[in-house]
Design a protein around this motif. Structure first.
Motif, PDB file in Angstrom:
ATOM      1  N   ALA A 200      -4.189   6.827   4.083  1.00  8.59           N
ATOM      2  CA  ALA A 200      -3.291   5.802   3.561  1.00  8.59           C
ATOM      3  C   ALA A 200      -2.845   4.829   4.654  1.00  8.59           C
ATOM      4  O   ALA A 200      -2.698   3.626   4.412  1.00  8.59           O
ATOM      5  CB  ALA A 200      -2.076   6.451   2.906  1.00  8.59           C
ATOM      6  N   PHE A 201      -2.634   5.334   5.850  1.00 12.43           N
ATOM      7  CA  PHE A 201      -2.186   4.471   6.949  1.00 12.43           C
ATOM      8  C   PHE A 201      -3.351   3.768   7.652  1.00 12.43           C
ATOM      9  O   PHE A 201      -3.135   2.777   8.350  1.00 12.43           O
ATOM     10  CB  PHE A 201      -1.401   5.297   7.982  1.00 12.43           C
TER      11      PHE A 201
ATOM     12  N   ARG B 282       2.404  -1.053   4.717  1.00 13.51           N
ATOM     13  CA  ARG B 282       2.537   0.280   4.129  1.00 13.51           C
ATOM     14  C   ARG B 282       3.941   0.490   3.589  1.00 13.51           C
ATOM     15  O   ARG B 282       4.926   0.134   4.232  1.00 13.51           O
ATOM     16  CB  ARG B 282       2.225   1.361   5.167  1.00 13.51           C
TER      17      ARG B 282
ATOM     18  N   ARG C 105      -6.089  -3.961   0.783  1.00 11.15           N
ATOM     19  CA  ARG C 105      -7.122  -2.957   1.030  1.00 11.15           C
ATOM     20  C   ARG C 105      -8.516  -3.594   1.053  1.00 11.15           C
ATOM     21  O   ARG C 105      -9.410  -3.137   1.766  1.00 11.15           O
ATOM     22  CB  ARG C 105      -7.066  -1.866  -0.028  1.00 11.15           C
TER      23      ARG C 105
ATOM     24  N   ILE D  14       0.846  -1.194   0.000  1.00 16.25           N
ATOM     25  CA  ILE D  14       0.000   0.000   0.000  1.00 16.25           C
ATOM     26  C   ILE D  14       0.882   1.245   0.000  1.00 16.25           C
ATOM     27  O   ILE D  14       1.657   1.478   0.935  1.00 16.25           O
ATOM     28  CB  ILE D  14      -0.944  -0.007   1.218  1.00 16.25           C
ATOM     29  N   HIS D  15       0.761   2.026  -1.055  1.00 11.81           N
ATOM     30  CA  HIS D  15       1.619   3.196  -1.251  1.00 11.81           C
ATOM     31  C   HIS D  15       1.246   4.320  -0.286  1.00 11.81           C
ATOM     32  O   HIS D  15       0.071   4.601  -0.045  1.00 11.81           O
ATOM     33  CB  HIS D  15       1.483   3.693  -2.694  1.00 11.81           C
ATOM     34  N   ILE D  16       2.261   4.959   0.275  1.00 13.44           N
ATOM     35  CA  ILE D  16       2.086   6.136   1.122  1.00 13.44           C
ATOM     36  C   ILE D  16       2.556   7.363   0.342  1.00 13.44           C
ATOM     37  O   ILE D  16       3.733   7.459  -0.013  1.00 13.44           O
ATOM     38  CB  ILE D  16       2.888   6.020   2.435  1.00 13.44           C
ATOM     39  N   PRO D  17       1.663   8.297   0.039  1.00 15.14           N
ATOM     40  CA  PRO D  17       2.063   9.460  -0.758  1.00 15.14           C
ATOM     41  C   PRO D  17       3.023  10.363   0.007  1.00 15.14           C
ATOM     42  O   PRO D  17       2.761  10.737   1.160  1.00 15.14           O
ATOM     43  CB  PRO D  17       0.726  10.166  -1.028  1.00 15.14           C
TER      44      PRO D  17
ATOM     45  N   ARG E  30      -4.680  13.032   4.023  1.00 14.83           N
ATOM     46  CA  ARG E  30      -4.447  12.069   2.947  1.00 14.83           C
ATOM     47  C   ARG E  30      -3.525  10.949   3.429  1.00 14.83           C
ATOM     48  O   ARG E  30      -3.740   9.782   3.124  1.00 14.83           O
ATOM     49  CB  ARG E  30      -3.843  12.781   1.732  1.00 14.83           C
ATOM     50  N   LYS E  31      -2.506  11.325   4.210  1.00 11.07           N
ATOM     51  CA  LYS E  31      -1.620  10.302   4.761  1.00 11.07           C
ATOM     52  C   LYS E  31      -2.353   9.453   5.798  1.00 11.07           C
ATOM     53  O   LYS E  31      -2.129   8.238   5.894  1.00 11.07           O
ATOM     54  CB  LYS E  31      -0.383  10.950   5.382  1.00 11.07           C
TER      55      LYS E  31
END
Length: 451
Positions: free
Chosen positions: A46-47, A251, A177, A32-35, A42-43
């Motif tokens: 993601a987490f 992550r 996800r 899972i990409h973390i920007p 937004r982070k």
């Protein structure tokens, strides 16, 4: 003078496990990409996710049984126990996620790497027993819910739970996800059903507020103390410590000191928020039992099926019992999902075994289903309920064997680098382990005395 630490916070020449060997939960590792450079929310999105998977272990059928017994017998008096149990759970789960993020390994991998083979095998056996015990509670919970909703024989419901292994496999093939989204959806179902039940039960807000501080009765009354320790044992799950240290690594964050620190921060928020929600769910079950059963003179309701039969007539709403069973089904199904994943993590981490995912998950599920099938066939429904109680005692006994290694590793700079716990955190961790050990000894002695 020793050379300075490397940029990832470890001594020179020491590489995190995930950097140099087989990763934990390989099909989801760093998937899972973390920007980078994104804003806080937004982070955070993601987490967010692992916390949901951890939270489901704190609202499984074992919790339902103890919360119902506590609420029906003692009203709101055991609410402080739920609060304390979840505070301890937050502390331990934070150590677990921190271990995975900082070291690049999960708890099982570190036990195999850092301890002698004899100690590692002993801890592996204990972890497997804990997972089987946890799976037993979940299998029985799903089977009971299917019986209540669809009038299926309990033994059929136990057999149907084998399909859970394929649900996990299908979701993992789609992406991690999807696993998190499935868990979150089931949590919403549980929360919605219990929320409706609470509104129908009209709990006393004043009485609840007045019960938030523990009283001397909690220690003086042996019956209350026994249920309190049962709630504690059903809340803090040993398999969740292994699970969290692994899924925290799903992550793809930067493997630097700042990157790991940020990952620990966001993952900590995710974990704390999810566990607060789990605490609310557990409290809701106890409050529901207190409001409906205790204050109406049904103080002896201690089993899930009894609660199901009484809810509709006592609340005066025909669908109340069905909502209760639906919430139980969603809760049990969710817990089997994470239990199967924890079984994989423990097996691969301790033993380094690699096998086909279908075989691995069927073995994990079979270790719980087979005992439940045998007991149900021989002893019937009553024997299955006794097995549920026994599973919670076993879980309590095994918890210390996961907590002590967790505290040892998170306090070791050779494992954690710049993220090693401060001395007071280490002392608090061993203090928690001592309390758990003392509580477990008392619980086992009381259980044996009651047999």
């Amino acid at each position: 003078m020793p050379p300075p630490p490397s940029d990832i916070g470890f001594a020179p020449g020491y590489a995190p496990f995930g950097e140099s060997a087989a990763p934990s939960l390989p099909e989801a590792f760093r998937s899972i990409h973390i920007p980078q450079g994104a804003r806080f929310w937004r982070k955070m999105v993601a987490f967010a996710g692992p916390g949901c998977l951890i939270a489901v272990g704190y609202m499984d059928p074992g919790n339902w049984a103890t919360d119902i017994a506590g609420g029906s017998a003692y009203g709101y008096a055991l609410l402080p126990v739920i609060l304390l149990s979840n505070v301890i759970a937050m502390f331990l789960q934070h150590l677990s996620l921190k271990l995975g993020i900082a070291s690049g390994r999960d708890l099982a991998q570190l036990c195999r790497e850092r301890f002698s083979p004899g100690v590692a095998i002993t801890l592996w056996a204990g972890a497997e027993v804990a997972i089987i015990a946890c799976d037993l509670a979940e299998v029985i919970g799903v089977a009971v819910a299917l019986k209540l909703l669809f009038h299926l024989p309990l033994i059929w419901g136990v057999g149907i739970t084998v399909l859970d292994a394929f649900i996990v496999l299908g979701l993992m093939n789609k992406g991690f996800r999807y696993v998190e989204a499935f868990a979150a959806s089931l949590i919403v179902i549980v929360a919605t059903c219990l929320g409706v039940e609470l509104l129908l039960s009209h709990p006393s807000v004043g009485a609840m507020a007045g019960s938030l501080l523990p009283t001397r009765q909690l220690i003086a009354d042996h019956g209350m103390l026994y249920i309190a320790l049962g709630i504690f044992g059903a809340t803090v799950m040993p398999h969740n410590l292994y699970l969290h240290s692994s899924i925290a690594q799903t992550r793809s964050f930067e493997r630097t000191v700042p990157g790991r620190r940020e990952a620990i921060r966001f993952s900590g928020i995710d974990s704390a928020g999810a566990l607060i929600f789990a605490m609310v769910i557990n409290a809701a079950i106890l409050i529901l039992a207190a409001s409906v059963f205790h204050w109406s003179g049904h103080a002896q309701v201690a089993e899930i099926e009894d609660a199901y039969r009484l809810l509709a007539p006592l609340l005066g709403v025909a669908g109340a019992s069905a909502l209760f069973a639906l919430a139980l089904l969603a809760s049990g199904q969710n817990s089997t999902l994470t239990g199967t994943m924890a079984g994989q993590i423990v097996m691969e981490g301790f033993l380094g075994l690699k096998m086909h995912p279908v075989v691995r998950r069927l073995i994990t599920r079979g270790l719980a289903v087979v005992p439940a099938l045998i007991v149900t066939a021989i002893a019937g429904d009553k024997g299955t309920m006794n097995l549920l109680i026994l599973s919670q005692v076993i879980l309590s006994l095994q918890l210390g064997f996961a907590v002590v290694p967790l505290v040892i590793f998170t306090s070791d700079p050779r494992v954690m680098g710049a993220f090693a716990s401060k001395p007071w955190v280490k002392q608090a961790g061993f203090g928690v382990a001592a309390v758990i050990l003392a509580a477990n000894i008392f619980l086992v002695l009381q259980t044996l005395h009651a047999i």
